[in-house]
Scaffold this motif. Structure first.
Motif, PDB file in Angstrom:
ATOM      1  N   LYS A  30      44.662  32.930  36.174  1.00 20.79           N
ATOM      2  CA  LYS A  30      43.656  31.786  35.832  1.00 20.79           C
ATOM      3  C   LYS A  30      43.870  30.391  36.354  1.00 20.79           C
ATOM      4  N   THR A  31      45.156  29.854  35.868  1.00 19.81           N
ATOM      5  CA  THR A  31      45.588  28.472  36.211  1.00 19.81           C
ATOM      6  C   THR A  31      45.573  28.340  37.708  1.00 19.81           C
ATOM      7  N   TYR A  33      43.678  30.205  40.139  1.00 18.86           N
ATOM      8  CA  TYR A  33      42.499  30.122  40.897  1.00 18.86           C
ATOM      9  C   TYR A  33      41.553  29.040  40.351  1.00 18.86           C
ATOM     10  N   LYS A  34      41.679  28.404  39.288  1.00 20.02           N
ATOM     11  CA  LYS A  34      40.963  27.239  38.698  1.00 20.02           C
ATOM     12  C   LYS A  34      41.496  26.002  39.526  1.00 20.02           C
ATOM     13  N   HIS A  35      42.677  26.067  39.688  1.00 20.06           N
ATOM     14  CA  HIS A  35      43.184  24.946  40.328  1.00 20.06           C
ATOM     15  C   HIS A  35      42.880  24.837  41.914  1.00 20.06           C
ATOM     16  N   LEU A  36      42.686  25.883  42.279  1.00 22.92           N
ATOM     17  CA  LEU A  36      42.048  26.247  43.840  1.00 22.92           C
ATOM     18  C   LEU A  36      40.694  26.348  44.051  1.00 22.92           C
ATOM     19  N   HIS A  37      40.046  25.918  42.836  1.00 18.87           N
ATOM     20  CA  HIS A  37      38.583  25.791  42.781  1.00 18.87           C
ATOM     21  C   HIS A  37      37.871  27.130  43.450  1.00 18.87           C
ATOM     22  N   MET A  38      38.472  28.277  42.937  1.00 18.43           N
ATOM     23  CA  MET A  38      37.685  29.601  43.533  1.00 18.43           C
ATOM     24  C   MET A  38      37.571  30.353  42.564  1.00 18.43           C
ATOM     25  N   GLY A  39      36.536  31.221  42.561  1.00 15.15           N
ATOM     26  CA  GLY A  39      36.536  32.515  41.808  1.00 15.15           C
ATOM     27  C   GLY A  39      37.519  33.557  41.557  1.00 15.15           C
ATOM     28  N   GLU A  57      44.488  25.718  51.048  1.00 16.28           N
ATOM     29  CA  GLU A  57      44.748  26.352  49.527  1.00 16.28           C
ATOM     30  C   GLU A  57      46.315  26.576  49.608  1.00 16.28           C
ATOM     31  N   THR A  60      47.532  23.053  48.598  1.00 14.83           N
ATOM     32  CA  THR A  60      47.067  22.724  47.330  1.00 14.83           C
ATOM     33  C   THR A  60      48.065  23.436  46.349  1.00 14.83           C
TER      34      THR A  60
END
Length: 86
Positions: A30-31, A33-39, A57, A60
């Protein structure tokens, strides 16, 4: 989070983390994919085939822990090559 990232950076620099899967395993999904701004679905698809992570990505993820982007992108490409051999 900063301590976690510093620990992962240290593990990469000292050679304890050499594989992309090892890098990813150090964080909660969760940490990342949220940091990558993706679902989650898009992130999970990339985890199954790390070669799908694009350079931005990888950069990032590298910036998250403070290592050079090529370290993470090389790990991802190596993981993709291993997947292709199976």
């Amino acid at each position: 989070m900063n301590q976690e990232c510093a620990r992962v950076k240290h593990l990469i620099e000292t050679g304890y983390i050499k594989e992309f899967g090892e890098f990813i395993a150090e964080f909660q999904k969760k940490t990342l994919y949220k940091h990558l701004h993706m679902g989650f679905a898009a992130f999970d698809r990339r985890l199954k085939d790390p070669g799908l992570f694009n350079l931005n990505e990888c950069a990032t993820l590298a910036a998250l822990v403070g290592v050079a982007p090529d370290i993470i992108s090389n790990m991802a490409m190596k993981a993709r090559k291993k997947k292709g051999k199976k």
